[in-house]
Design a protein around this motif. Structure first.
Motif, PDB file in Angstrom:
ATOM      1  N   LEU A 113       0.804  -1.155   0.019  1.00 47.38           N
ATOM      2  CA  LEU A 113       0.162   0.139   0.110  1.00 47.38           C
ATOM      3  C   LEU A 113       0.822   1.113  -0.225  1.00 47.38           C
ATOM      4  O   LEU A 113       2.023   1.296   0.625  1.00 47.38           O
ATOM      5  CB  LEU A 113      -0.891   0.043   1.226  1.00 47.38           C
ATOM      6  N   ASP A 117      -2.938   5.013  -2.238  1.00 43.12           N
ATOM      7  CA  ASP A 117      -4.323   4.049  -1.868  1.00 43.12           C
ATOM      8  C   ASP A 117      -5.449   4.738  -1.144  1.00 43.12           C
ATOM      9  O   ASP A 117      -5.091   5.916  -0.408  1.00 43.12           O
ATOM     10  CB  ASP A 117      -3.856   2.909  -1.121  1.00 43.12           C
ATOM     11  N   GLY A 164     -13.905   5.064  -4.433  1.00 39.45           N
ATOM     12  CA  GLY A 164     -12.653   4.317  -5.197  1.00 39.45           C
ATOM     13  C   GLY A 164     -11.856   3.598  -3.951  1.00 39.45           C
ATOM     14  O   GLY A 164     -10.621   3.837  -4.321  1.00 39.45           O
ATOM     15  N   THR A 166      -9.630   1.459  -2.033  1.00 38.92           N
ATOM     16  CA  THR A 166      -8.683   0.264  -2.485  1.00 38.92           C
ATOM     17  C   THR A 166      -8.299  -0.823  -1.385  1.00 38.92           C
ATOM     18  O   THR A 166      -7.863  -1.802  -1.942  1.00 38.92           O
ATOM     19  CB  THR A 166      -7.337   0.847  -3.211  1.00 38.92           C
ATOM     20  N   ALA A 167      -8.364  -0.262  -0.388  1.00 41.01           N
ATOM     21  CA  ALA A 167      -7.915  -1.168   0.975  1.00 41.01           C
ATOM     22  C   ALA A 167      -9.007  -0.881   1.945  1.00 41.01           C
ATOM     23  O   ALA A 167      -9.343   0.042   2.365  1.00 41.01           O
ATOM     24  CB  ALA A 167      -6.615  -0.674   1.345  1.00 41.01           C
ATOM     25  N   SER A 191     -13.075  -1.482  -7.283  1.00 36.75           N
ATOM     26  CA  SER A 191     -11.765  -0.495  -6.725  1.00 36.75           C
ATOM     27  C   SER A 191     -10.982  -1.323  -5.761  1.00 36.75           C
ATOM     28  O   SER A 191      -9.773  -1.092  -5.421  1.00 36.75           O
ATOM     29  CB  SER A 191     -12.363   0.786  -6.275  1.00 36.75           C
ATOM     30  N   LEU A 192     -11.566  -2.335  -4.931  1.00 35.19           N
ATOM     31  CA  LEU A 192     -11.173  -2.821  -3.888  1.00 35.19           C
ATOM     32  C   LEU A 192      -9.859  -3.785  -4.168  1.00 35.19           C
ATOM     33  O   LEU A 192     -10.187  -4.761  -5.044  1.00 35.19           O
ATOM     34  CB  LEU A 192     -12.043  -3.698  -2.793  1.00 35.19           C
ATOM     35  N   LYS A 193      -8.622  -3.879  -3.611  1.00 30.92           N
ATOM     36  CA  LYS A 193      -7.739  -4.735  -3.921  1.00 30.92           C
ATOM     37  C   LYS A 193      -7.108  -5.222  -2.569  1.00 30.92           C
ATOM     38  O   LYS A 193      -6.464  -6.627  -2.806  1.00 30.92           O
ATOM     39  CB  LYS A 193      -6.651  -4.351  -4.945  1.00 30.92           C
ATOM     40  N   VAL A 216     -10.217  -9.145  -3.035  1.00 24.60           N
ATOM     41  CA  VAL A 216      -9.412  -8.547  -2.515  1.00 24.60           C
ATOM     42  C   VAL A 216      -8.137  -9.879  -1.943  1.00 24.60           C
ATOM     43  O   VAL A 216      -8.503 -10.778  -2.295  1.00 24.60           O
ATOM     44  CB  VAL A 216      -9.513  -8.049  -0.946  1.00 24.60           C
TER      45      VAL A 216
END
Ligand code: DLL
Length: 421
Positions: A113, A117, A164, A166-167, A191-193, A216
């Motif tokens: 990250l 992010d 958006g 991401t985490a 958008s989540l990773k 994720v």
């Protein structure tokens, strides 16, 4: 850092820690009794000459007995569940907060990250260390942080989509619930990773489920309030064991019965000596958590690691990320004059993947045969008292005196029916 350099650093920090605990009467007396001084600690092996610290000791020092600095230097306090009525109190100097957020920032950086992010922090922002701990750690990385807190799950999903995100950081059980609500809302959270999940045990099956449903990569995050909070151990991208920052925490695995140190591959209780805590230094803190040192080094290059946690040496339960000791429940119930002799606690995971605790409580005969309205009032009083102390909503069912099981040996008052934990 080269192993010899690391060892040198650990040893000098351990000696500093022993100097620092001299300001805590509990340690001053204990070390004097055992005849150990900082200069006697010549190698890390000498750690074994030092006594253990247990949660019960912290309870006896309630509230500020373990602070090694004056309250004027303590800039924050967090608490976590104690074993009976009172919580365990932890304090931080400004330097502690800086070092703690650094540790969390290192973990978040470890899983890739960056300041690009957007981080949704979906845990309790209050006295629980998970909220503010991750807040400042993620800010230190430079991420865009959303202090979302818990609850209002549909709004949480909207935020992920609209901003958006991401985490996400939350407990694994809340993550299961989020996945379910997202599915209901028809959002696949593109958008989540990254998912950072911790504060309670969770299985690899749950990990696979979460990775599939939230899209994720899910990382296990471990910590406890007594050692700052989250940030003590964290998975790297290999997702195969947790790394500990050895410059800040000295780690042992012991046999909980004998206190002897165990080698790699042997499961036992994690004991940690924090090396950089100022307000509340501790020596050989018994976490109560069961794990083992893994035998081989991690391919990521960070060398040593520990296995994911497989239980507790005591009977502590974790319900929706909140620690609950059966002794706390007993303490609360037995202080109420209407409560009879026995109670039973049932823990379930409902169809929405949320934990539920149901307590069956025997009431005294004179109340049981009395008015129904009185019973309703008693039931509400018990729910309220439990909620105020445990910070957890429980379902309480009043039952007839003599109807619950009696135990001849050790009482088994808790039935945990959750599967896939
Ligand atoms: O739960 C700190 C934390 C917050 C960790 C957010 C990770 C994420 P306490 O409330 O003091 O602190 O509870 C600590 O929770 O001794 C374990 O029994 C349990 N625990 C925490 N993380 C994990 C995990 C926070 N990843 C207690 N796996 C610890 C298993 C965990 N158990």
């Amino acid at each position: 850092m080269r192993p010899d350099e690391l060892e040198h650093l650990q040893l000098s920090r351990l000696r500093e820690t022993i100097e620092r605990v001299q300001h805590v009467p509990f340690y001053r007396d204990l070390l004097a009794q055992e005849g150990v001084r900082a200069e006697d600690i010549r190698t890390l092996e000498d750690l074994q000459r030092l006594p253990f610290t247990r949660k019960q000791d912290l309870r006896d020092g309630y509230p500020f007995g373990f602070f090694a600095v004056p309250l004027s230097r303590v800039v924050r306090i967090h608490t976590t569940s104690g074993t009976t009525g009172k919580p365990t109190v932890v304090g931080y100097t400004r330097g502690d907060l800086d070092r703690w957020s650094d540790l969390i920032a290192r973990n978040l950086t470890m899983v890739g990250l960056t300041e690009n992010d957007v981080f949704q922090n979906a845990v309790n922002m209050g006295m629980f260390t998970g909220g503010l701990g991750f807040h400042y750690g993620a800010e230190k990385v430079g991420m865009t942080v959303l202090p979302a807190g818990t609850g209002n799950t549909r709004r949480q999903i909207e935020m992920i989509d609209d901003f958006g995100v991401t985490a996400i950081h939350c407990t694994p059980s809340y993550a299961m619930h989020l996945a379910e609500v997202a599915e209901e809302m028809g959002s696949d959270l593109p958008s989540l990773k990254v998912g950072v999940f911790g504060a309670e045990p969770w299985s690899d099956a749950t990990r696979n489920d979460l990775q599939d449903r939230l899209g994720v990569t899910a990382y296990d995050s471990y910590g406890l309030s007594e050692l700052f909070g989250p940030g003590v151990a964290f998975e790297c991208p290999e997702q195969d064991g947790l790394h500990i920052w050895h410059d800040s925490y000295l780690v042992e695995i012991i046999d909980p019965a004998t206190g002897e140190q165990l080698g790699p591959g042997e499961r036992g209780e994690l004991v940690v000596t924090p090396l950089v805590k100022e307000a509340m230094p501790l020596i050989r803190y018994r976490t109560g958590d069961i794990t083992m040192l893994l035998e081989d080094d991690c391919p990521c290059g960070r060398t040593r690691r520990i296995a994911r946690f497989s239980g507790r040496v005591d009977d502590m339960l974790i319900i929706r990320g909140i620690n609950v000791f059966p002794s706390q429940i007993e303490h609360i119930l037995m202080a109420l004059p209407e409560v009879g002799d026995q109670f039973m606690v049932y823990v379930d995971r409902n169809e929405h993947h949320l934990d539920e605790m149901t307590i069956h409580v025997e009431v005294k005969r004179q109340y049981f045969s009395g008015e129904l309205a009185d019973l309703a009032r008693i039931q509400q009083k018990i729910v309220r008292t439990l909620r105020d102390t445990l910070e957890l909503r429980t379902a309480v069912q009043l039952v007839e005196p003599g109807s619950l099981p009696r135990f001849e040996g050790k009482a088994r008052r808790v039935v945990d029916r959750r599967t896939n934990v």
